[in-house]
Enzyme design. Sequence first.
Site, PDB file in Angstrom:
ATOM      1  N   ARG A 188       1.909-102.994 -18.803  1.00 39.26           N
ATOM      2  CA  ARG A 188       3.396-102.745 -18.305  1.00 39.26           C
ATOM      3  C   ARG A 188       4.118-104.006 -18.437  1.00 39.26           C
ATOM      4  O   ARG A 188       3.423-105.320 -18.376  1.00 39.26           O
ATOM      5  CB  ARG A 188       3.314-102.519 -16.764  1.00 39.26           C
ATOM      6  CG  ARG A 188       2.774-100.808 -16.557  1.00 39.26           C
ATOM      7  CD  ARG A 188       3.294 -99.837 -17.361  1.00 39.26           C
ATOM      8  NE  ARG A 188       4.635 -99.511 -16.794  1.00 39.26           N
ATOM      9  CZ  ARG A 188       5.068 -98.484 -15.885  1.00 39.26           C
ATOM     10  NH1 ARG A 188       4.015 -98.065 -15.371  1.00 39.26           N
ATOM     11  NH2 ARG A 188       6.268 -98.104 -15.972  1.00 39.26           N
ATOM     12  N   ASP A 210       2.589-104.447 -26.582  1.00 43.24           N
ATOM     13  CA  ASP A 210       2.830-102.802 -26.749  1.00 43.24           C
ATOM     14  C   ASP A 210       3.922-102.664 -25.731  1.00 43.24           C
ATOM     15  O   ASP A 210       4.334-101.148 -25.416  1.00 43.24           O
ATOM     16  CB  ASP A 210       1.584-102.066 -26.489  1.00 43.24           C
ATOM     17  CG  ASP A 210       1.882-100.561 -27.080  1.00 43.24           C
ATOM     18  OD1 ASP A 210       2.578-100.225 -27.845  1.00 43.24           O
ATOM     19  OD2 ASP A 210       1.581 -99.710 -26.198  1.00 43.24           O
ATOM     20  N   GLU A 266      12.183-102.902 -21.696  1.00 43.94           N
ATOM     21  CA  GLU A 266      12.084-102.231 -22.925  1.00 43.94           C
ATOM     22  C   GLU A 266      12.553-100.941 -22.964  1.00 43.94           C
ATOM     23  O   GLU A 266      13.052-100.069 -23.968  1.00 43.94           O
ATOM     24  CB  GLU A 266      10.444-101.779 -22.999  1.00 43.94           C
ATOM     25  CG  GLU A 266       9.887-100.720 -22.066  1.00 43.94           C
ATOM     26  CD  GLU A 266       8.417-100.536 -22.156  1.00 43.94           C
ATOM     27  OE1 GLU A 266       7.904 -99.402 -22.201  1.00 43.94           O
ATOM     28  OE2 GLU A 266       7.641-101.705 -22.252  1.00 43.94           O
ATOM     29  N   HIS A 290       5.655 -99.362 -27.029  1.00 43.79           N
ATOM     30  CA  HIS A 290       4.817 -98.754 -25.912  1.00 43.79           C
ATOM     31  C   HIS A 290       4.034 -97.327 -26.490  1.00 43.79           C
ATOM     32  O   HIS A 290       4.420 -96.188 -25.930  1.00 43.79           O
ATOM     33  CB  HIS A 290       5.718 -98.377 -24.849  1.00 43.79           C
ATOM     34  CG  HIS A 290       5.023 -98.530 -23.506  1.00 43.79           C
ATOM     35  ND1 HIS A 290       5.454 -98.683 -22.266  1.00 43.79           N
ATOM     36  CD2 HIS A 290       3.637 -97.723 -23.063  1.00 43.79           C
ATOM     37  CE1 HIS A 290       4.556 -98.754 -21.474  1.00 43.79           C
ATOM     38  NE2 HIS A 290       3.561 -98.214 -21.915  1.00 43.79           N
TER      39      HIS A 290
END
Length: 330
Positions: A236, A260, A265, A297
């Site tokens: 996260r 990622d 985000e 992500h």
Amino acid sequence: MKILMYSVRDDEQDAIQAWAAAHQIQVDTNDLEFHLETADLVKGYDGLVIQQRSPIGGDASLYQSLAAAGLKQLTSRTAGVDTIDIPAAKAAGLVVTNVPAYSPNSVAEMSVAQTMRLIRNLEMFDQRISQQNFQWAGLQAREIRSLTVGIIGAGRIGGTAARLFHGLGAKVIAYDVVRHPELEDVLTYVDTKEDLLRQADVVDLHVDLNETSAGLIDAAALKLMKTDAYLINASRGPVIVTDDLVAALKAGEIAGCALDTVEGENALFNQNHQGEVLQDINVAQLMQMPNVIITPHVGFYTNLAVKNMVDISLDDVLAILNGETTAHAF
């Protein structure tokens, strides 16, 4: 019986329709996040499934209104439930469930792939070759069997990553508040996060987002890492303090990173900002660094993981509506 699923993508539809047909249950979908403004859409349904990264918002009355409308549960078809006010939902009589292990391999394999890309300098080679520069000077790679991989959070996903890295010949160490004896054939536990940061050539994060993990990797933590070490985050975004990471990369305190997931985000990922000036200064800076890999992500985004997220979430809804229990309830 009718179930409504929010925030459904096109690639989920085949799995949803297959489940609905197999169980002879009506499952309707929309592409909206579940918030106070969209909550009325669930009226008349027996089950509710969501998937989103932004908080539901509202207050306890929202959860109470769901229960008053006859809902018995609130299911997230992802592992993360920080978008849900679980105490408020439970106080309203709703059973909250998630999908804690839709496919540990999907995220673990992402970490391994990003690690391999970093230690082989593939990102930098791509940039050179895009400019028709085919020289290799200065980009000598490192073999993974010569490295120590440190995993913070050796649960389902972290444990799978440990087995993958061990299978490639790396020495694997781990820090976790819970130690899993079944992993001791592939990793060695260390006593503190600081011990891991000092020893690891690759630091791989696999922790849930909670009060103890937010800001886990800050300026102090980054200064403990080796200057030739890499940081991988497929967990996260808020686990890393992005301001501190940018500063550490500029100062050469670590060799590079693969992200990622990043703080903030929601304003960027799974959206097309082509041709725009990015408002997120940190992400804009990270994208300009040759030793940084950013993906939107997508660690979870595999064929098996998507199907499992749909199937497990709907199985849980059905179980609760039938008065049964599920192992995924909070």
